[in-house]
Design an enzyme around this catalytic site. Structure first.
Site, PDB file in Angstrom:
ATOM      1  N   CYS A 124       0.823  -1.211   0.000  1.00  0.00           N
ATOM      2  CA  CYS A 124       0.000   0.000   0.000  1.00  0.00           C
ATOM      3  C   CYS A 124       0.863   1.270   0.000  1.00  0.00           C
ATOM      4  O   CYS A 124       1.552   1.554   0.983  1.00  0.00           O
ATOM      5  CB  CYS A 124      -0.915  -0.054   1.230  1.00  0.00           C
ATOM      6  SG  CYS A 124      -1.720   1.485   1.666  1.00  0.00           S
TER       7      CYS A 124
ATOM      8  N   CYS B  53       0.070   3.762   2.759  1.00  0.00           N
ATOM      9  CA  CYS B  53       0.543   3.212   4.042  1.00  0.00           C
ATOM     10  C   CYS B  53       2.018   3.547   4.245  1.00  0.00           C
ATOM     11  O   CYS B  53       2.444   3.912   5.336  1.00  0.00           O
ATOM     12  CB  CYS B  53       0.361   1.697   4.100  1.00  0.00           C
ATOM     13  SG  CYS B  53      -1.354   1.147   3.997  1.00  0.00           S
TER      14      CYS B  53
END
Length: 122
Positions: free
Chosen positions: A30, A33
């Protein structure tokens, strides 16, 4: 305090034995993230009185499902075993600091009262 890795095995213990836990639901693939990780890590160093934890949604799909995590990163704050905040998206440092300040200011007596009133049979 360093950031804890939460698993289905230690989740209940960590959340029930700490008054204030910030949880970052994330995954290695991600991009947002990865952008949020250094912001989260810096906040954990600044707020050493709080517990900062991470849940790798790929390694812990049961936890992600239990909290209905549909978008990552998602930040969740648990105070006194009650989730008082959950929001997807990578927060910039000032927004994270604001969320932490607001979470610190929450009157947990009021939260417990509201939770009790929402229980069936109250």
């Amino acid at each position: 305090m360093s950031t804890l890795e939460l698993t289905k095995e230690n989740f209940d213990e960590v959340v029930s034995s700490n008054d204030f836990v910030l949880i970052d639901f994330w995954a290695d693939w991600c991009g947002p993230c990865k952008m949020f990780a250094p912001v989260y890590d810096k906040a954990s160093a600044t707020h050493s009185d709080l517990v900062f934890a991470k849940v790798d949604t790929e390694a812990q799909p049961e936890l992600a499902a239990a909290f209905q995590i549909q978008s990552i990163p998602t930040l969740m704050i648990v105070r006194d075993k009650v989730a008082i905040f959950a929001q997807p998206g990578a927060l910039p440092a000032p927004a994270l600091e604001d969320v932490i300040a607001q979470a610190r200011a929450v009157d947990m007596e009021e939260v417990r009262k509201s939770v009790a009133e929402a229980q069936p049979g109250s």
